[in-house]
Design a protein around this motif. Structure first.
Motif, PDB file in Angstrom:
ATOM      1  N   ILE A  86      62.988  -7.163   5.387  1.00 24.58           N
ATOM      2  CA  ILE A  86      61.818  -6.473   4.839  1.00 24.58           C
ATOM      3  C   ILE A  86      61.153  -5.638   5.917  1.00 24.58           C
ATOM      4  O   ILE A  86      60.920  -6.114   7.035  1.00 24.58           O
ATOM      5  CB  ILE A  86      60.810  -7.491   4.268  1.00 24.58           C
ATOM      6  CG1 ILE A  86      61.461  -8.356   3.189  1.00 24.58           C
ATOM      7  CG2 ILE A  86      59.578  -6.785   3.704  1.00 24.58           C
ATOM      8  CD1 ILE A  86      60.583  -9.491   2.685  1.00 24.58           C
ATOM      9  N   ALA A  87      60.833  -4.393   5.595  1.00 27.73           N
ATOM     10  CA  ALA A  87      60.163  -3.499   6.532  1.00 27.73           C
ATOM     11  C   ALA A  87      58.914  -2.916   5.898  1.00 27.73           C
ATOM     12  O   ALA A  87      58.881  -2.623   4.705  1.00 27.73           O
ATOM     13  CB  ALA A  87      61.095  -2.364   6.951  1.00 27.73           C
ATOM     14  N   THR A  88      57.901  -2.723   6.726  1.00 25.95           N
ATOM     15  CA  THR A  88      56.710  -1.989   6.313  1.00 25.95           C
ATOM     16  C   THR A  88      57.001  -0.493   6.355  1.00 25.95           C
ATOM     17  O   THR A  88      57.627  -0.001   7.296  1.00 25.95           O
ATOM     18  CB  THR A  88      55.533  -2.299   7.253  1.00 25.95           C
ATOM     19  OG1 THR A  88      55.124  -3.645   7.053  1.00 25.95           O
ATOM     20  CG2 THR A  88      54.354  -1.381   6.993  1.00 25.95           C
ATOM     21  N   ALA A  89      56.539   0.219   5.344  1.00 26.00           N
ATOM     22  CA  ALA A  89      56.571   1.684   5.367  1.00 26.00           C
ATOM     23  C   ALA A  89      55.370   2.187   4.591  1.00 26.00           C
ATOM     24  O   ALA A  89      55.020   1.651   3.537  1.00 26.00           O
ATOM     25  CB  ALA A  89      57.866   2.226   4.771  1.00 26.00           C
ATOM     26  N   SER A  90      54.742   3.221   5.093  1.00 25.62           N
ATOM     27  CA  SER A  90      53.479   3.716   4.560  1.00 25.62           C
ATOM     28  C   SER A  90      53.687   4.721   3.434  1.00 25.62           C
ATOM     29  O   SER A  90      54.525   5.622   3.538  1.00 25.62           O
ATOM     30  CB  SER A  90      52.676   4.378   5.681  1.00 25.62           C
ATOM     31  OG  SER A  90      51.540   5.024   5.174  1.00 25.62           O
ATOM     32  N   THR A  91      52.896   4.575   2.373  1.00 25.95           N
ATOM     33  CA  THR A  91      52.878   5.590   1.315  1.00 25.95           C
ATOM     34  C   THR A  91      51.967   6.756   1.676  1.00 25.95           C
ATOM     35  O   THR A  91      52.016   7.802   1.024  1.00 25.95           O
ATOM     36  CB  THR A  91      52.393   4.985  -0.006  1.00 25.95           C
ATOM     37  OG1 THR A  91      51.096   4.416   0.178  1.00 25.95           O
ATOM     38  CG2 THR A  91      53.353   3.916  -0.504  1.00 25.95           C
ATOM     39  N   SER A  92      51.140   6.582   2.710  1.00 25.33           N
ATOM     40  CA  SER A  92      50.215   7.644   3.100  1.00 25.33           C
ATOM     41  C   SER A  92      50.893   8.705   3.945  1.00 25.33           C
ATOM     42  O   SER A  92      50.495   9.874   3.910  1.00 25.33           O
ATOM     43  CB  SER A  92      49.031   7.051   3.879  1.00 25.33           C
ATOM     44  OG  SER A  92      48.315   6.128   3.102  1.00 25.33           O
ATOM     45  N   ARG A 128      47.343   7.405  -4.397  1.00 27.02           N
ATOM     46  CA  ARG A 128      48.563   8.052  -3.887  1.00 27.02           C
ATOM     47  C   ARG A 128      49.712   7.042  -3.863  1.00 27.02           C
ATOM     48  O   ARG A 128      50.846   7.375  -4.224  1.00 27.02           O
ATOM     49  CB  ARG A 128      48.309   8.607  -2.484  1.00 27.02           C
ATOM     50  CG  ARG A 128      49.561   9.206  -1.831  1.00 27.02           C
ATOM     51  CD  ARG A 128      49.286   9.594  -0.389  1.00 27.02           C
ATOM     52  NE  ARG A 128      50.523   9.868   0.327  1.00 27.02           N
ATOM     53  CZ  ARG A 128      51.031  11.067   0.554  1.00 27.02           C
ATOM     54  NH1 ARG A 128      50.410  12.134   0.111  1.00 27.02           N
ATOM     55  NH2 ARG A 128      52.166  11.209   1.235  1.00 27.02           N
ATOM     56  N   ALA A 129      49.424   5.799  -3.445  1.00 20.30           N
ATOM     57  CA  ALA A 129      50.465   4.776  -3.373  1.00 20.30           C
ATOM     58  C   ALA A 129      51.077   4.505  -4.741  1.00 20.30           C
ATOM     59  O   ALA A 129      52.288   4.325  -4.869  1.00 20.30           O
ATOM     60  CB  ALA A 129      49.897   3.493  -2.783  1.00 20.30           C
ATOM     61  N   ALA A 130      50.239   4.464  -5.789  1.00 17.44           N
ATOM     62  CA  ALA A 130      50.749   4.196  -7.137  1.00 17.44           C
ATOM     63  C   ALA A 130      51.697   5.295  -7.591  1.00 17.44           C
ATOM     64  O   ALA A 130      52.784   5.019  -8.131  1.00 17.44           O
ATOM     65  CB  ALA A 130      49.591   4.047  -8.110  1.00 17.44           C
ATOM     66  N   GLU A 131      51.317   6.550  -7.357  1.00 17.56           N
ATOM     67  CA  GLU A 131      52.211   7.640  -7.751  1.00 17.56           C
ATOM     68  C   GLU A 131      53.465   7.652  -6.884  1.00 17.56           C
ATOM     69  O   GLU A 131      54.576   7.902  -7.375  1.00 17.56           O
ATOM     70  CB  GLU A 131      51.500   8.988  -7.651  1.00 17.56           C
ATOM     71  CG  GLU A 131      52.354  10.124  -8.192  1.00 17.56           C
ATOM     72  CD  GLU A 131      51.676  11.492  -8.147  1.00 17.56           C
ATOM     73  OE1 GLU A 131      52.401  12.509  -8.097  1.00 17.56           O
ATOM     74  OE2 GLU A 131      50.425  11.550  -8.152  1.00 17.56           O
ATOM     75  N   PHE A 132      53.305   7.368  -5.597  1.00 17.01           N
ATOM     76  CA  PHE A 132      54.448   7.304  -4.688  1.00 17.01           C
ATOM     77  C   PHE A 132      55.475   6.314  -5.202  1.00 17.01           C
ATOM     78  O   PHE A 132      56.684   6.614  -5.284  1.00 17.01           O
ATOM     79  CB  PHE A 132      53.950   6.886  -3.296  1.00 17.01           C
ATOM     80  CG  PHE A 132      54.950   7.016  -2.183  1.00 17.01           C
ATOM     81  CD1 PHE A 132      56.078   6.208  -2.114  1.00 17.01           C
ATOM     82  CD2 PHE A 132      54.745   7.945  -1.165  1.00 17.01           C
ATOM     83  CE1 PHE A 132      56.985   6.327  -1.077  1.00 17.01           C
ATOM     84  CE2 PHE A 132      55.647   8.068  -0.119  1.00 17.01           C
ATOM     85  CZ  PHE A 132      56.759   7.247  -0.077  1.00 17.01           C
ATOM     86  N   LEU A 133      55.004   5.109  -5.575  1.00 14.11           N
ATOM     87  CA  LEU A 133      55.931   4.079  -6.020  1.00 14.11           C
ATOM     88  C   LEU A 133      56.559   4.435  -7.360  1.00 14.11           C
ATOM     89  O   LEU A 133      57.747   4.188  -7.588  1.00 14.11           O
ATOM     90  CB  LEU A 133      55.221   2.731  -6.098  1.00 14.11           C
ATOM     91  CG  LEU A 133      56.122   1.524  -6.358  1.00 14.11           C
ATOM     92  CD1 LEU A 133      57.322   1.494  -5.415  1.00 14.11           C
ATOM     93  CD2 LEU A 133      55.334   0.237  -6.241  1.00 14.11           C
TER      94      LEU A 133
END
Length: 446
Positions: free
Chosen positions: A91-97, A149-154
């Protein structure tokens, strides 16, 4: 089916304690040593952990005088670890921003294929002005804006991962047909934040898409988790707070039309282990004694969004701190730390000591039996589906946990003794492989 613990190894260079790198056995250069991480992954795999996790952010964390800083890009590192392990999830962290959906969806799809279905994405919205200024912004976007933004990104990423049907590849050599164009579904997405036209250039992966993990506990974060997350990394200091969070998130998930069993809640715990309770306390004290107070003070002031020089080491936190509503950074961590200081009437110096190991996560010093008791209590009393294990010192803390705590958990029937034949990360977490959204839609029209 017997309910069993899910364990995730949260790996951070020389350990989660900020002074871990100063211990005689620590390697100050371990944070960029592939062999170090391969060794940690294999220790966790020996302990039949579900997964390991690498945090990340698009900025240089901390003043580099404080502790090992800078980190290998996690998806690159996890791809290397995929070849050195067989079972453990990655598992890796990655930013939606500060990413684009197409490129990030491609990288995670590639990791899932290379690892045989073991990829997971810790979805973060990235707080902090430091990161914003690395991407041409004068200040971080507002908290609610980041989550929108995160919701649309996903949503876009899910469309991309589903843009190939599972059987799109035909491979018919005789007919000269490699693939079926009718089973490719370009997203043709136009939204507020993103416009993405074409299908992903990677086929659908063994898991369908990576395990979706989320780590925010603010109101916006919990709403996002209830809608999307399949595992949640969280921080609570007390059993009662953990039970309240667990019940709230499961309820929100059900209200969102999802099965609450399909979201796993994993609080963080920093276990400091000794053969006796006194030895464990002494081990904890050694780490606290190596904290440089000025470093902890500066970091706490940044986290609380205070001007430098505001806090005094031997006084409590000021009474007039900003409310959570006024904070645009990591809201839930801000609240947890302020509540900890108020509840236990800590001076700033003592608060820095408490935060040195887990930055707000539960730090527990005790014998292997006591650590296992604490984990078992939270697991059986409605506070957790498992734990984010955050060793204070690496590799020794993880090795001790696997050698001394894991056997107790196994004897008590709380943890698997072997991985078994099912291999994907979703299998480990007891989650179904998601159906392709385009196929579902077509079937509904038939």
């Amino acid at each position: 089916m017997t309910r069993r613990l899910h364990l995730n190894a949260f790996l951070m260079n020389t350990g989660h304690h900020e002074a871990s790198w100063r211990l005689p056995e620590s390697d100050p250069y371990a944070h960029v040593d592939l062999a170090h991480y391969v060794g940690l992954a294999r220790i966790a795999e020996r302990g039949t952990f579900d997964s390991l996790f690498l945090a990340d952010g698009p900025q240089l964390w901390n003043d580099i005088a404080q502790r090992p800083s800078g980190a290998l890009e996690p998806l690159t590192l996890l791809t290397a670890l995929a070849t050195a392990t067989e079972h453990i999830g990655l598992i890796a962290t990655a930013s939606t921003s500060y990413n684009s959906p197409y490129n990030l969806a491609r990288r995670f799809a590639s990791l899932d294929i290379v690892s045989g279905g073991r990829a997971g994405w810790n979805i973060v919205t990235t707080a902090g002005a430091e990161a914003a200024r690395n991407f041409g912004l004068d200040a971080e976007p507002a908290h609610a804006e980041r989550y929108a933004r995160a919701a649309e990104f996903l949503d876009v990423a899910l469309k991309l991962w589903d843009s190939w049907e599972d059987d799109a590849i035909v491979g018919d050599k005789a007919a000269g047909v490699w693939g079926d164009d009718a089973k490719i579904h370009p997203p043709r997405h136009k939204g507020r934040y993103f416009s993405v036209a074409g299908a992903l250039n990677v086929p659908r992966t063994p898991q369908g898409y990576p395990l979706l993990v989320q780590a925010g506990s603010s109101e916006d974060g919990k709403a996002f988790a209830a809608r999307y997350a399949e595992a949640v990394f969280t921080a609570q200091q007390t059993l009662a707070d953990a039970q309240a969070f667990y019940a709230d998130l499961k309820s929100r998930t059900a209200a969102a039309g999802r099965d609450p069993e399909h979201i796993k809640v994993l609080p963080g715990i920093v276990p400091v282990i000794g053969s006796t309770e006194a030895e464990a306390r002494a081990n904890e004290q050694v780490l606290e004694d190596h904290i440089v107070p000025a470093h902890g003070l500066a970091r706490l002031e940044r986290l609380l969004q205070l001007e430098p020089g505001t806090l005094e080491l031997d006084r409590p936190l000021p009474a007039d701190l900003p409310s959570e509503d006024a904070v645009e950074g990591a809201k839930s961590r801000y609240t947890l730390i302020v509540q900890l200081a108020r509840r236990e009437r800590l001076t700033v110096r003592r608060l820095i000591g408490r935060l040195g190991g887990g930055r707000g996560h539960l730090t527990f010093a005790g014998t292997p039996e006591q650590v296992a008791d604490a984990i078992g209590t939270w697991f059986t009393q409605g506070a957790a589906d498992g734990f984010n294990i955050m060793p204070a010192v690496l590799p020794s803390g993880l090795e001790t946990f696997v050698e001394q705590v894991v056997p107790i958990l196994r004897t008590r029937g709380l943890l698997r003794t072997e991985y078994g034949p099912r291999r994907t990360l979703r299998d480990r977490y007891g989650l179904p492989r998601p159906a392709n959204q385009y196929v579902l839609r077509q079937n509904a029209l038939v």
